[in-house]
Design a protein around this motif. Structure first.
Motif, mmCIF file in Angstrom:
data_model
loop_
_atom_site.group_PDB
_atom_site.id
_atom_site.type_symbol
_atom_site.label_atom_id
_atom_site.label_comp_id
_atom_site.label_asym_id
_atom_site.label_seq_id
_atom_site.Cartn_x
_atom_site.Cartn_y
_atom_site.Cartn_z
ATOM 1 N N HIS A 1 -5.699 -2.883 1.872
ATOM 2 C CA HIS A 1 -5.966 -2.058 3.059
ATOM 3 C C HIS A 1 -7.020 -2.718 3.960
ATOM 4 O O HIS A 1 -6.909 -2.673 5.175
ATOM 5 C CB HIS A 1 -6.436 -0.663 2.635
ATOM 6 N N TYR B 1 -1.605 6.541 0.144
ATOM 7 C CA TYR B 1 -2.960 5.968 0.143
ATOM 8 C C TYR B 1 -3.831 6.761 1.099
ATOM 9 O O TYR B 1 -3.455 7.043 2.242
ATOM 10 C CB TYR B 1 -2.926 4.491 0.573
ATOM 11 N N GLY C 1 -7.133 2.055 -7.829
ATOM 12 C CA GLY C 1 -7.084 1.789 -6.392
ATOM 13 C C GLY C 1 -7.691 0.464 -5.955
ATOM 14 O O GLY C 1 -7.909 0.251 -4.761
ATOM 15 N N CYS D 1 -5.103 -1.520 -3.792
ATOM 16 C CA CYS D 1 -4.880 -0.848 -2.510
ATOM 17 C C CYS D 1 -6.081 -1.017 -1.584
ATOM 18 O O CYS D 1 -5.919 -1.246 -0.380
ATOM 19 C CB CYS D 1 -4.586 0.640 -2.725
ATOM 20 N N ILE E 1 0.872 -1.178 0.000
ATOM 21 C CA ILE E 1 0.000 0.000 0.000
ATOM 22 C C ILE E 1 0.910 1.229 0.000
ATOM 23 O O ILE E 1 1.784 1.358 0.866
ATOM 24 C CB ILE E 1 -0.908 0.013 1.247
#
Length: 141
Positions: free
Chosen positions: A58, A22, A51, A54, A18
């Motif tokens: 996350h 971010y 994204g 990510c 990540i």
């Protein structure tokens, strides 16, 4: 106030982790996690560099998802096969069941003038073996 200094490549560019830039998007992250709890499949899709990776990294640990890369020309059957393969699905190639045992029955009849007697006896033994041969699901790409 202490400022942190980072290299440009740690903040921008391509990375498997990540990136430091971010930004948690409360609405998107919350909606993603809510949909995951609904016990249904969730598909992240969109253009490159939007994204998706990510968001997944996350919100989820690596053991909480199955990653399938969709490519042009992949139909729903191919997609389902890819999901099953990644999940470790195996196909039963053959199953053999054997049974061995013995049966023994004894019977006797005794009769006397005033007394009648009957004797019965039996014995049964069975042994069953099951052999299953499985193989991982193979995809013909």
């Amino acid at each position: 106030m202490i400022q942190e200094h980072h290299k440009r490549d740690d903040v921008f560019g391509l990375s498997r982790d990540i990136p430091l830039n971010y930004v948690t998007r409360e609405y998107a992250d919350k909606k993603f996690l809510t949909n995951l709890r609904s016990q249904k499949h969730v598909v992240l899709y969109g253009g490159s560099k939007q994204g998706k990776t990510c968001l997944r990294k996350h919100c989820l640990a690596p053991d909480q998802y199955i990653l399938v890369q969709c490519v042009n020309g992949l139909d729903s059957a191919g997609l389902n096969a890819s999901i099953l393969k990644r999940a470790g699905f195996e196909i039963t190639q053959s199953q053999t069941k054997t049974a061995a045992g013995k049966n023994k029955v004894t019977a006797a009849f005794k009769a006397k003038l005033l007394d009648i007697g009957i004797e019965l006896g039996g014995e049964k033994g069975t042994e069953t073996q099951v052999s299953v041969v499985t193989a991982p699901l193979e995809l013909d790409l």
